[in-house]
Design a protein around this motif. Structure first.
Motif, PDB file in Angstrom:
ATOM      1  N   LEU A 105     -55.018 -22.972  -7.240  1.00  0.00           N
ATOM      2  CA  LEU A 105     -55.012 -21.557  -7.603  1.00  0.00           C
ATOM      3  C   LEU A 105     -53.756 -20.875  -7.073  1.00  0.00           C
ATOM      4  CD1 LEU A 105     -56.444 -19.167  -8.902  1.00  0.00           C
ATOM      5  CD2 LEU A 105     -57.727 -18.840  -6.776  1.00  0.00           C
ATOM      6  N   TYR A 122     -58.684 -15.416 -10.696  1.00  0.00           N
ATOM      7  CA  TYR A 122     -59.413 -15.097  -9.473  1.00  0.00           C
ATOM      8  C   TYR A 122     -59.745 -13.608  -9.472  1.00  0.00           C
ATOM      9  CZ  TYR A 122     -54.881 -13.209  -8.205  1.00  0.00           C
ATOM     10  OH  TYR A 122     -53.722 -12.486  -8.212  1.00  0.00           O
ATOM     11  N   ASN A 488     -60.425 -20.975 -13.606  1.00  0.00           N
ATOM     12  CA  ASN A 488     -60.159 -21.378 -12.224  1.00  0.00           C
ATOM     13  C   ASN A 488     -60.662 -22.799 -11.978  1.00  0.00           C
ATOM     14  OD1 ASN A 488     -59.395 -21.375  -9.576  1.00  0.00           O
ATOM     15  ND2 ASN A 488     -60.990 -19.959  -8.882  1.00  0.00           N
ATOM     16  N   ASN A 493     -55.696 -24.390 -14.107  1.00  0.00           N
ATOM     17  CA  ASN A 493     -54.710 -23.881 -13.161  1.00  0.00           C
ATOM     18  C   ASN A 493     -53.361 -24.570 -13.333  1.00  0.00           C
ATOM     19  OD1 ASN A 493     -56.024 -21.803 -11.750  1.00  0.00           O
ATOM     20  ND2 ASN A 493     -57.049 -23.245 -10.383  1.00  0.00           N
TER      21      ASN A 493
END
Length: 575
Positions: A105, A122, A488, A493
């Protein structure tokens, strides 16, 4: 469309036009190093920065050193942001004690904010500390935007100069853009947002009890200072997970209007910067007209689709008409304080540019309403565009347009007196081909691999739309999302981060190379056979080139997602 929709759309665009002219002319003075009213205050700061960094502002470079400087700056800033996220638990201004961001992330977020995409996989208020938000994200909001504007200035110089070997100094353009353009505007608008109720503090989150007796945590922090630059710099990343739909980021209809104006202001202004610097204001107005027509062509069907809602609801007796007691249409995923018109206008504006900030959830739009933002990005976000990238993107399309015009009249194509020859056309085609490549290949992989399919929240065409939208916004450096895709994950990612990096830098390099190539050429005088590029025929030719290139590359993919979904909904086979 209802009459109030037309009025709101007209008022918004009149304000955009009014802002764009003085701002564009001001930026032309900044990039030409001419005197401005801010010089007494900012020139000493500029000289201090050059002295500390060892920059000689009198030295200019060709396109290749300019591009290398831009890439080096972006790499270092990306590494810094990655490290800041990973180490935030040990750093100050973290009153919530948030842990370090996981590696995948953190890599995605670092790539996102470095490329001016600001895609967020996020929840901002639950993931990042105040220090990371300010020193990491807000600073990147300024610097990535400044880098894009700097490249636009370099491309403009390429067409403005004659027999020149240089197109500017990246470090000077970066510094002057930040000091003279982004910081003053952000300071003024941030204070306006604070006045309207947007918080900007270092206070811990507030633990409250609702009227029903349930516990609630109310997030706050340095919001206003990040909020305005995310729109002004067409960044888009929100301090809060709900982005500009959150009342702490966008509390009133007045702040909503201000933020929408900020999204368009610099991109629209750069068209006038272009006209001023090349010595022909009509050239800038021609590009502005192209962008304006394409904006209305997107905003109108988006508003219409959302106001008419889902025809299947009408068949079962649900009243979707606007009245004194209800807004009517499709209000799912929209804030009642903004309504359908301002939500659809925002969705159009944020995807016309590379902003990506949202005040409603695009995943809840009708298929046609959701198709408009997707097409806006697939056209290369040249409709007022990202800060800088929109302008050099439409200039590349203008090069293609004059090449086509030259073929039709049997002459060597020219743009602003510069002959467009084989080298420029190869670079322009490289620019055009990179964009769909970095979007369609990963979209196809995600649509068949288990790692991609597992994140879809909806089966069928809407699920494919979620995936296609995710990679489209990444390649276009937009950052908005359908919001129904769980991005996520390790797969998304990494792949989305790669697409963001390729979409930013692999397209900027050909644009800079075109600027370097045309800068070295002499300017030829216009003749009877020269196709004028400041009139109505060129405006519609350029619109046709933009639309045709977008349709040829993305229509088949769109047909599998929002188009077939709209047809199924209209036929009563999709609920």
């Amino acid at each position: 469309m209802l009459s109030n929709s037309i009025v709101q759309l007209a008022v918004y665009f009149i304000l955009v036009t009014a802002i764009s002219v003085p701002l564009g002319l001001y930026m032309a003075r900044v990039f030409s190093n001419e005197r401005t009213f801010l010089d007494p205050l900012l020139s000493p700061i500029e000289r201090l920065i050059y002295r500390i960094c060892g920059i000689d502002p009198s030295v200019e470079t060709g396109w290749a050193p300019y591009a290398i400087s831009m890439l080096a700056f972006s790499l270092i800033s990306m590494i810094f942001l990655y490290a800041l996220q990973r180490l935030q638990y040990y750093l100050p201004l973290n009153p919530q004690g948030l842990a370090g961001v996981p590696p995948g992330l953190a890599f995605n977020t670092a790539a996102s904010f470095t490329t001016n995409t600001n895609w967020q996989a996020y929840s901002g208020e639950q993931t990042l500390s105040y220090l990371t938000q300010m020193v990491g994200l807000t600073s990147h909001n300024f610097l990535s935007a400044a880098a894009g504007i700097a490249m636009a200035a370099a491309v403009i110089r390429g067409f403005a100069r004659r027999s020149a070997k240089t197109i500017g100094n990246f470090w000077v353009d970066l510094t002057r853009t930040t000091l003279w353009v982004l910081l003053p505007l952000s300071l003024i608008f941030a204070l306006f947002l604070v006045w309207q109720g947007v918080p900007d503090n270092f206070s811990p989150y507030v633990n409250a009890t609702t009227l029903e007796g349930a516990p609630q945590t109310i997030a706050e922090g340095p919001v206003a200072s990040q909020e305005i630059i995310k729109e002004l710099g067409t960044n888009g990343g929100g301090f809060m997970n709900a982005n500009s739909a959150h009342p702490y980021e966008n509390p009133t209809p007045l702040t909503n209007l201000l933020e929408m104006l900020a999204i368009f202001s610099i991109g629209a202004g750069l068209t006038h910067t272009f006209g001023k610097m090349v010595g022909d204001r009509k050239q800038g107005w021609a590009l502005f007209a192209v962008m304006a027509i394409l904006f209305f062509a997107g905003a109108t069907p988006a508003i219409w689709a959302e106001q008419h809602g889902n025809p299947q609801f009408s068949k079962i007796g649900i009243d979707q008409h606007a009245s004194a007691t209800q807004s009517g249409g499709n209000m799912e995923g929209k804030e009642t304080r903004f309504g359908i018109v301002e939500s659809a206008m925002w969705a159009t504006a944020t995807t016309d540019t590379s902003c990506g900030a949202v005040n409603s959830m695009h995943d809840s739009y009708t298929p046609l309403g959701g198709l408009v933002p997707m097409i806006n990005m697939q056209l290369g976000e040249v409709i007022f565009g990202g800060v800088g990238s929109g302008l050099y993107g439409i200039i590349v399309m203008a090069v293609l347009a004059v090449f086509i015009a030259g073929l039709m009249v049997g002459r060597t194509p020219e743009y602003l007196g510069k002959k467009i020859e084989a080298r420029e056309m190869k670079l322009a085609m490289l620019y055009v081909l990179i964009f769909p490549t970095v979007i369609l290949i990963p979209s196809a992989l995600a649509a068949v691999l288990p790692a991609g399919l597992s994140s879809m929240s909806n089966p069928g065409p809407h699920g494919f739309s979620q995936v296609l939208y995710a990679y489209t916004e990444a390649g276009a450096n937009n950052g908005s999302a359908f919001a129904g895709l769980n991005a996520n994950t390790a797969f998304y990612n990494v792949t989305i981060a790669i697409v963001m990096l390729l979409g930013r830098f692999m397209m900027a390099i050909p644009a800079l190379a075109i600027a370097g190539s045309v800068a070295a050429k002499k300017t030829t005088a216009a003749s009877a056979g020269t196709f004028p590029t400041d009139g109505v025929p060129f405006v519609f030719l350029l619109i046709g080139v933009i639309v045709i290139v977008g349709a040829l590359t993305f229509f088949c993919a769109d047909a599998l997602g929002p188009i077939v979904e709209q047809l199924l909904m209209s036929a009563g086979k999709l609920f």
